[in-house]
Design an enzyme around this catalytic site. Structure first.
Site, mmCIF file in Angstrom:
data_model
loop_
_atom_site.group_PDB
_atom_site.id
_atom_site.type_symbol
_atom_site.label_atom_id
_atom_site.label_comp_id
_atom_site.label_asym_id
_atom_site.label_seq_id
_atom_site.Cartn_x
_atom_site.Cartn_y
_atom_site.Cartn_z
ATOM 1 C CE1 TYR A 19 -0.175 3.445 5.584
ATOM 2 C CE2 TYR A 19 0.782 1.803 6.853
ATOM 3 C CZ TYR A 19 0.383 2.070 5.777
ATOM 4 O OH TYR A 19 0.256 1.302 4.788
ATOM 5 C CE LYS A 54 -7.003 13.096 -6.120
ATOM 6 N NZ LYS A 54 -7.249 12.483 -7.580
ATOM 7 C CG ASP A 58 -5.746 10.296 -9.840
ATOM 8 O OD1 ASP A 58 -4.723 11.164 -9.922
ATOM 9 O OD2 ASP A 58 -6.868 11.007 -10.082
ATOM 10 C CG ASP A 74 0.869 0.146 2.062
ATOM 11 O OD1 ASP A 74 1.431 -0.843 1.811
ATOM 12 O OD2 ASP A 74 -0.421 0.045 2.168
ATOM 13 C CG ASP A 92 1.662 -4.319 -2.419
ATOM 14 O OD1 ASP A 92 2.588 -4.246 -1.717
ATOM 15 O OD2 ASP A 92 0.604 -5.158 -2.078
HETATM 16 C C1 IPM Z 1 4.067 -2.779 3.749
HETATM 17 C C2 IPM Z 1 3.033 -3.580 4.599
HETATM 18 C C3 IPM Z 1 2.769 -2.724 5.825
HETATM 19 C C4 IPM Z 1 2.336 -1.343 5.548
HETATM 20 C C5 IPM Z 1 1.508 -3.503 6.847
HETATM 21 C C6 IPM Z 1 1.885 -4.848 7.056
HETATM 22 C C7 IPM Z 1 1.159 -2.733 8.079
HETATM 23 O O1 IPM Z 1 1.736 -3.261 3.791
HETATM 24 O O2 IPM Z 1 5.117 -2.753 4.354
HETATM 25 O O3 IPM Z 1 3.986 -2.215 2.810
HETATM 26 O O4 IPM Z 1 1.058 -1.241 5.195
HETATM 27 O O5 IPM Z 1 3.090 -0.454 5.558
HETATM 28 MG MG MG Z 2 2.114 -2.564 1.753
#
Ligand code: IPM
Ligand code: MG
Length: 353
Positions: free
Chosen positions: A135, A186, A218, A242, A246
């Site tokens: 990042y 990884k 993975d 990240d 999710d």
């Molecule tokens: C998160 C989001 C952010 C990230 C984006 C919006 C930059 O996906 O907080 O997980 O990738 O960190």
């Molecule tokens: Mg995110």
């Protein structure tokens, strides 16, 4: 308690309004000041992180953030895009430790796309490093090669002290939970994460009671779906965290349920839902405010050391769910579908009762 309130874009303002009402419902002495960030920052000051917003955040004990981003800003130069405001405030405030708990409320077991027996009782803490990795690594950019072809570059990098400090956070949290840390890397392919694994192993000597395991990312993605209850604390770098957070959110029924805390070394923090700005449903009063409300509970717990009021909010959320209130994302037959503001009101009234 001095709190900077940054609603941001999309559904940000709607969900933050509900979280602010819940905080007010606790009747504590708080000073809240609002400021724009993301697309809203760009509109107000031509910058996704206006100086005044950054200064306010620096001067506050904690930051409550909604979400940033909208398609209408996708054509802006990268440094003006809403996401850049979010990444910069994380970096400027040194919020290297991102805690994303994936907790299944029993009432929502049927809202998950996984079988109830796979997810019931789920309680995972994902510890994501937030200010390093690909990042932020240099060099980065898009350039044109000699043959006229374009090339994109990003750089994955971590130094030892960055790995160590996030590792410590994970081990300390594990000590208060089930004493298991799974470090995700990884290491079979990437040197950056080979170092990550070495440092985690070295650090684990300071925590003999904690059982440390390692998993390739993975496989971790697969195991989260196959048998998520094997995990207690997961610790990983920025990009893997990240993605995995999710994924983990869907185990709990909806990403609309997941709060997060991003902490510096002194537990100053920024608190935001793990989900994004959802521009497609913005302004319709149908978003789920619970992730943001639960982020306020994390704020009380981690920055203000107020466990009692954190639990008060969490219990009020449980009460609203057990009373059958559901926003559209967690609605199942036989429950009561409510709007964003109605869900917020349900939590506020569960607080006082
Ligand atoms: C998160 C989001 C952010 C990230 C984006 C919006 C930059 O996906 O907080 O997980 O990738 O960190
Ligand atoms: Mg995110």
């Amino acid at each position: 308690m001095k709190i900077a309130v940054l609603p941001g874009d999309g559904i940000g303002p709607e969900i933050v309004a509900q979280a602010v009402n819940v905080l007010k419902g606790l009747q504590l002495t708080v000073e809240m000041t609002e400021a724009p960030i993301g697309g809203a920052g760009y509109e107000a000051a031509g910058d996704p992180l206006p100086n005044a917003t950054l200064q306010l955040a620096k001067d506050s004990d904690a930051v409550l953030l909604g979400a940033v981003g909208d398609w209408k800003y996708d054509k802006l130069e990268r440094h003006l895009r809403p996401e850049r405001g979010l990444l910069r405030i994380r970096k400027e405030l040194n919020l290297f430790a991102n805690l994303r708990p994936a907790l299944l409320y029993p009432e929502l077991a049927s809202a998950s796309t996984l079988k109830p027996e796979v997810v019931s009782g789920l309680d995972i803490m994902i510890v994501r490093e937030l200010t390093g990795d690909i990042y932020f690594g240099q060099p980065r950019g898009i350039s044109t090669l000699e043959n006229g072809e374009r090339e994109g570059i990003n750089t994955m990098r971590y130094n030892e002290s960055e790995i160590k400090r996030i590792g410590r956070v994970a081990f300390e949290i594990a000590m208060k939970r089930n004493k298991k840390v799974c470090s995700v890397d990884k290491a079979n392919v990437l040197e950056t994460t080979e170092l990550w694994r070495q440092v985690m192993i070295e650090l684990s000597k300071d925590y003999p009671e904690v059982e440390l395991s390692h998993m390739y990312v993975d496989n971790a993605a697969m195991q989260l779906i196959r048998a998520p209850k094997q995990f207690d604390v997961m610790v990983t770098g920025n990009i893997f965290g990240d993605i995995l957070s999710d994924e983990a959110s869907m185990l709990t029924g909806s990403i609309g349920m997941l709060p997060s805390a991003s902490l510096d070394a002194n537990n100053k923090g920024m608190y935001e839902p793990s989900h994004g700005s959802a521009p497609d449903i913005a302004g319709k009063n149908i978003a789920n405010p619970l992730a943001t409300i639960l982020s306020v509970a994390m704020m009380l717990r981690y920055t203000f050391n107020d466990e009692a009021n954190a639990v008060r909010i969490e219990s009020a959320v449980k009460k609203a769910l057990s009373d059958g209130f559901r926003t559209a994302d967690i609605y199942t037959e036989g429950t009561k579908k409510v709007s964003c503001s109605e869900m917020g009101e349900a939590v506020v009234s569960a607080l006082v009762s």
